[in-house]
Design a protein around this motif. Structure first.
Motif, PDB file in Angstrom:
ATOM      1  N   ILE A  66       2.699  11.098  -2.748  1.00  0.00           N
ATOM      2  CA  ILE A  66       1.942  10.723  -1.776  1.00  0.00           C
ATOM      3  C   ILE A  66       2.523   9.291  -1.078  1.00  0.00           C
ATOM      4  CG2 ILE A  66      -0.400   9.984  -0.818  1.00  0.00           C
ATOM      5  CD1 ILE A  66      -1.602  11.749  -2.785  1.00  0.00           C
ATOM      6  N   VAL A  67       2.863   9.071  -0.028  1.00  0.00           N
ATOM      7  CA  VAL A  67       3.223   7.955   0.681  1.00  0.00           C
ATOM      8  C   VAL A  67       2.656   7.345   1.729  1.00  0.00           C
ATOM      9  CG1 VAL A  67       5.675   6.873   1.403  1.00  0.00           C
ATOM     10  CG2 VAL A  67       5.690   9.094   0.131  1.00  0.00           C
ATOM     11  N   THR A  68       2.362   6.112   1.813  1.00  0.00           N
ATOM     12  CA  THR A  68       1.656   5.809   2.994  1.00  0.00           C
ATOM     13  C   THR A  68       2.407   5.426   4.133  1.00  0.00           C
ATOM     14  OG1 THR A  68       2.501   3.453   2.517  1.00  0.00           O
ATOM     15  CG2 THR A  68       0.856   3.888   1.208  1.00  0.00           C
ATOM     16  N   ASP A  69       1.700   5.367   5.240  1.00  0.00           N
ATOM     17  CA  ASP A  69       2.332   5.182   6.604  1.00  0.00           C
ATOM     18  C   ASP A  69       2.637   3.589   6.522  1.00  0.00           C
ATOM     19  OD1 ASP A  69       3.439   5.454   9.011  1.00  0.00           O
ATOM     20  OD2 ASP A  69       1.723   6.292  10.088  1.00  0.00           O
ATOM     21  N   TRP A  70       3.110   3.092   7.584  1.00  0.00           N
ATOM     22  CA  TRP A  70       3.545   1.780   7.836  1.00  0.00           C
ATOM     23  C   TRP A  70       2.461   0.811   7.524  1.00  0.00           C
ATOM     24  CZ3 TRP A  70       8.140   0.165   9.999  1.00  0.00           C
ATOM     25  CH2 TRP A  70       8.494  -1.037  10.191  1.00  0.00           C
ATOM     26  N   ALA A  71       2.753  -0.027   6.383  1.00  0.00           N
ATOM     27  CA  ALA A  71       1.710  -1.175   6.226  1.00  0.00           C
ATOM     28  C   ALA A  71       0.375  -0.835   5.976  1.00  0.00           C
ATOM     29  CB  ALA A  71       2.047  -2.121   7.118  1.00  0.00           C
ATOM     30  N   ASP A  72       0.200   0.745   5.666  1.00  0.00           N
ATOM     31  CA  ASP A  72      -1.268   0.974   5.504  1.00  0.00           C
ATOM     32  C   ASP A  72      -2.022   0.397   4.329  1.00  0.00           C
ATOM     33  OD1 ASP A  72      -2.015   1.972   8.175  1.00  0.00           O
ATOM     34  OD2 ASP A  72      -1.234   3.927   7.535  1.00  0.00           O
TER      35      ASP A  72
ATOM     36  N   ASN B  79      -1.607  -2.791   3.310  1.00  0.00           N
ATOM     37  CA  ASN B  79      -2.123  -4.106   3.887  1.00  0.00           C
ATOM     38  C   ASN B  79      -3.336  -3.860   4.718  1.00  0.00           C
ATOM     39  OD1 ASN B  79      -0.179  -5.142   2.588  1.00  0.00           O
ATOM     40  ND2 ASN B  79       1.382  -5.215   4.497  1.00  0.00           N
ATOM     41  N   ASN B  80      -3.478  -2.684   5.594  1.00  0.00           N
ATOM     42  CA  ASN B  80      -4.739  -2.305   6.520  1.00  0.00           C
ATOM     43  C   ASN B  80      -5.893  -2.375   5.900  1.00  0.00           C
ATOM     44  OD1 ASN B  80      -2.770  -2.615   8.773  1.00  0.00           O
ATOM     45  ND2 ASN B  80      -2.696  -0.449   8.797  1.00  0.00           N
ATOM     46  N   LEU B  81      -5.985  -2.191   4.637  1.00  0.00           N
ATOM     47  CA  LEU B  81      -7.147  -2.007   4.085  1.00  0.00           C
ATOM     48  C   LEU B  81      -7.826  -3.281   4.031  1.00  0.00           C
ATOM     49  CD1 LEU B  81      -6.404   0.271   0.831  1.00  0.00           C
ATOM     50  CD2 LEU B  81      -7.297   0.898   2.902  1.00  0.00           C
ATOM     51  N   TYR B  82      -7.095  -4.447   4.025  1.00  0.00           N
ATOM     52  CA  TYR B  82      -7.751  -5.712   3.974  1.00  0.00           C
ATOM     53  C   TYR B  82      -7.599  -6.293   5.291  1.00  0.00           C
ATOM     54  CZ  TYR B  82      -3.518  -8.373   3.341  1.00  0.00           C
ATOM     55  OH  TYR B  82      -2.424  -9.001   3.519  1.00  0.00           O
ATOM     56  N   THR B  83      -6.566  -6.038   6.282  1.00  0.00           N
ATOM     57  CA  THR B  83      -6.459  -6.773   7.239  1.00  0.00           C
ATOM     58  C   THR B  83      -7.307  -5.972   8.350  1.00  0.00           C
ATOM     59  OG1 THR B  83      -4.456  -5.580   7.953  1.00  0.00           O
ATOM     60  CG2 THR B  83      -4.325  -7.604   6.739  1.00  0.00           C
ATOM     61  N   ARG B  84      -7.523  -4.698   8.251  1.00  0.00           N
ATOM     62  CA  ARG B  84      -7.957  -3.906   9.472  1.00  0.00           C
ATOM     63  C   ARG B  84      -9.187  -3.199   9.087  1.00  0.00           C
ATOM     64  NH1 ARG B  84      -4.145   0.426  11.737  1.00  0.00           N
ATOM     65  NH2 ARG B  84      -4.968   1.612   9.738  1.00  0.00           N
ATOM     66  N   GLU B  85      -9.344  -2.710   7.956  1.00  0.00           N
ATOM     67  CA  GLU B  85     -10.553  -1.571   7.479  1.00  0.00           C
ATOM     68  C   GLU B  85     -11.407  -2.472   6.574  1.00  0.00           C
ATOM     69  OE1 GLU B  85      -7.327   0.331   6.810  1.00  0.00           O
ATOM     70  OE2 GLU B  85      -7.574   1.417   8.786  1.00  0.00           O
ATOM     71  N   LYS B  86     -10.966  -3.739   6.368  1.00  0.00           N
ATOM     72  CA  LYS B  86     -11.766  -4.554   5.554  1.00  0.00           C
ATOM     73  C   LYS B  86     -12.738  -3.824   4.569  1.00  0.00           C
ATOM     74  CE  LYS B  86     -10.969  -7.838   8.507  1.00  0.00           C
ATOM     75  NZ  LYS B  86     -10.019  -8.839   8.114  1.00  0.00           N
ATOM     76  N   VAL B  87     -11.925  -3.195   3.645  1.00  0.00           N
ATOM     77  CA  VAL B  87     -12.512  -2.453   2.286  1.00  0.00           C
ATOM     78  C   VAL B  87     -11.774  -3.149   1.219  1.00  0.00           C
ATOM     79  CG1 VAL B  87     -12.734  -0.339   3.436  1.00  0.00           C
ATOM     80  CG2 VAL B  87     -10.805  -0.476   2.418  1.00  0.00           C
TER      81      VAL B  87
ATOM     82  N   PRO C  21       6.649  -2.976   4.971  1.00  0.00           N
ATOM     83  CA  PRO C  21       7.702  -3.280   5.725  1.00  0.00           C
ATOM     84  C   PRO C  21       7.869  -4.956   6.005  1.00  0.00           C
ATOM     85  CG  PRO C  21       5.753  -2.851   7.110  1.00  0.00           C
ATOM     86  CD  PRO C  21       5.537  -2.452   5.775  1.00  0.00           C
ATOM     87  N   TYR C  22       6.974  -5.553   5.600  1.00  0.00           N
ATOM     88  CA  TYR C  22       6.826  -7.141   5.749  1.00  0.00           C
ATOM     89  C   TYR C  22       7.132  -7.884   4.890  1.00  0.00           C
ATOM     90  CZ  TYR C  22       4.306  -5.249  10.079  1.00  0.00           C
ATOM     91  OH  TYR C  22       3.926  -4.562  10.909  1.00  0.00           O
TER      92      TYR C  22
END
Length: 491
Positions: free
Chosen positions: A23-29, A31-39, A61-62
């Motif tokens: 199982i591989v994540t998509d791009w920076a996903d 990170n998105n757990l705290y920057t976007r989804e806030k979980v 990627p960053y």
């Protein structure tokens, strides 16, 4: 978010289905757990949640601190070494299966068929088989040799539109330079009907240097003048290439520029063929009545222009069916398997589905240069159990005057269920070629478990009761004798 969902990633996928892949994540996903989804509170918390949920490899990627943070989580006991070992084993297993330890590099000489004549032929055939004829009033199509064509619109001379995004480049903006050896729609029509019979006036053009919907509009007068000498106007409308967030829309309507172009051309009185090339159904209800014929080519690739020319000239016949429901209004974007509670006439007080959802063309719609009839629908079992197989046969006849292919679709409908059932579900399909007057039988064999659905407890279940199996205008009722619920998603 799925990246944080242990039930989906580990319980259902890895444990219940015994799936041993990676199982591989998509791009920076992560990170998105705290920057976007806030979980998650921060990056460290996000990595902990994702890895424990079942993520095996992160696309980061960053920054290069991912591994450092993950090691800290292991040393602190927040992520177990067992979880790390599982992820590492899955990565190694996949590399072994791909032969990367024996052949770490891929060379072109190892793939002699890449871009070969064989594959080009298959690409052309795929494009022919997937273009949908949606309208053909007064048998405007096929076009005879000698027909004078005015070709116009932003997708007429664009390889970028034919290939879409994620093709030669991310947004597809360099496609025209990479794919210049292939034919645009304009070039293919000129080759097929003769350059002397094809005139081209862009009228509306895409601005490839800007956003995918940036358009340049020229004076309509040259196109209207050219239409005077044309027998048929081929208006190539749709979208420029795009993908992901840069391609997001707030309005499904086709651009006002293109719609105004078609309206102006319609005033000439010449028959109009709309060639739609787009990655999603753009609303065109105000211009569809102005056209005598409509074809949706649905991003066909490098050989899309050649395939369209073959179909419009009658050298090949249309055989595709629309793979989605094409809405007439922006609030009518629905799937074909809507719930029965949304249909008309079920009971007093139920919402009027037709009044709320206005469809331009339904899922599974598609015309041909010939006609087909259906007869002798037969199901081998009228009573069945959860472990049974159902065999359905039907006869298809080409009742027209030319060769053709028919896509035969088998649907099921559950009469009553503990969760509101879908109005219908596509269970099987086939396509067969028939000569004029020829009749052939189509045979489908499906397991009874295909009629199951996911119940309120998240488990696949097949409930006792009646089902309707339908193909074309024909249908038969069958009954399940007993209920059964699978405790694993692997039914």
């Amino acid at each position: 978010p799925v990246h944080a969902d242990w039930t989906l990633l580990t319980k259902w996928l890895k444990n219940d289905l015994q799936w041993d892949g990676l199982i591989v994540t998509d791009w920076a996903d992560i990170n998105n757990l705290y920057t976007r989804e806030k979980v998650a509170r921060d990056k460290k918390d996000a990595i902990r949640i994702a890895i424990n949920a079942g993520i095996d490899m992160a696309m980061e990627p960053y920054k290069v601190d991912y591994c450092t943070i993950l090691r800290e989580l292991v040393e602190e006991g927040s992520v177990s070494m067992e979880r790390i070992d599982d992820a590492a084993a899955r990565a190694l297993r996949l590399k072994y299966r791909l032969g990367l330890f024996d052949h770490p590099n891929t060379t072109l000489k190892e793939h002699p068929d890449h871009a070969s004549k064989k594959f080009r032929k298959e690409a052309l055939e795929s494009a022919v088989e997937t273009m949908v004829l949606l309208k053909n009033e007064n048998s405007l199509l096929p076009l005879s040799q000698g027909t004078r064509l005015l070709v116009t619109g932003p997708t007429a001379n664009s390889m970028r539109s034919l290939n879409g995004g994620w093709s030669y480049t991310w947004q597809g903006h360099l496609t025209d330079s990479y794919a210049k050896d292939y034919n645009t729609i304009l070039e293919a029509l000129s080759a097929t009907f003769g350059a002397a019979n094809v005139s081209y006036v862009p009228t509306v053009s895409f601005n490839n240097e800007g956003h995918y919907e940036d358009e340049t509009v020229s004076d309509f007068a040259p196109a209207l003048k050219a239409a005077e000498k044309a027998d048929v106007i081929v208006a190539c409308i749709g979208e420029n290439s795009y993908c992901e967030t840069p391609g997001n829309l707030t309005d499904l309507h086709l651009s006002a520029n293109q719609r105004e172009m078609v309206k102006a051309l319609a005033k000439t009185g010449k028959p109009i063929l709309l060639v739609i090339n787009e990655g999603r159904p753009r609303i065109l209800a105000d211009i569809e009545p102005l056209a005598q014929a409509v074809v949706d080519v649905i991003i066909p690739g490098n050989f899309g222009g050649d395939a369209l020319a073959l179909l419009l000239s009658g050298k090949r016949n249309f055989s595709a069916k629309l793979p989605f429901t094409y809405p007439r209004e922006i609030n009518s974007l629905v799937t074909y398997d809507y719930k029965v509670s949304e249909e008309v006439g079920k009971m007093e007080g139920v919402y009027d589905y037709d009044a709320r959802v206005n469809v331009q063309w339904p899922f599974g719609y598609g015309k041909s240069y010939t006609t087909f009839s259906y007869s002798n629908l037969h199901v081998d079992k009228h009573q069945f159990g959860p472990s049974d197989m159902l065999t359905v046969t039907v006869d298809i006849t080409n009742t027209g005057s030319v060769d053709g292919k028919e896509a035969v679709l088998l649907y099921s409908s559950d009469h009553v269920a503990s969760v509101v059932p879908d109005n219908k579900r596509l269970r099987a399909f086939d396509k067969l070629a028939l000569m004029p007057g020829e009749t052939r039988a189509v045979r489908f064999t499906i397991p009874a478990s295909d009629l199951a659905f996911v119940n309120a407890q998240g488990l696949w279940t097949l409930e006792a009761g009646d089902f309707t199996l339908s193909i074309g205008p024909l249908s038969a009722t069958v009954s399940c004798s007993e209920s059964y619920t699978w405790t694993s998603p692997n039914i």
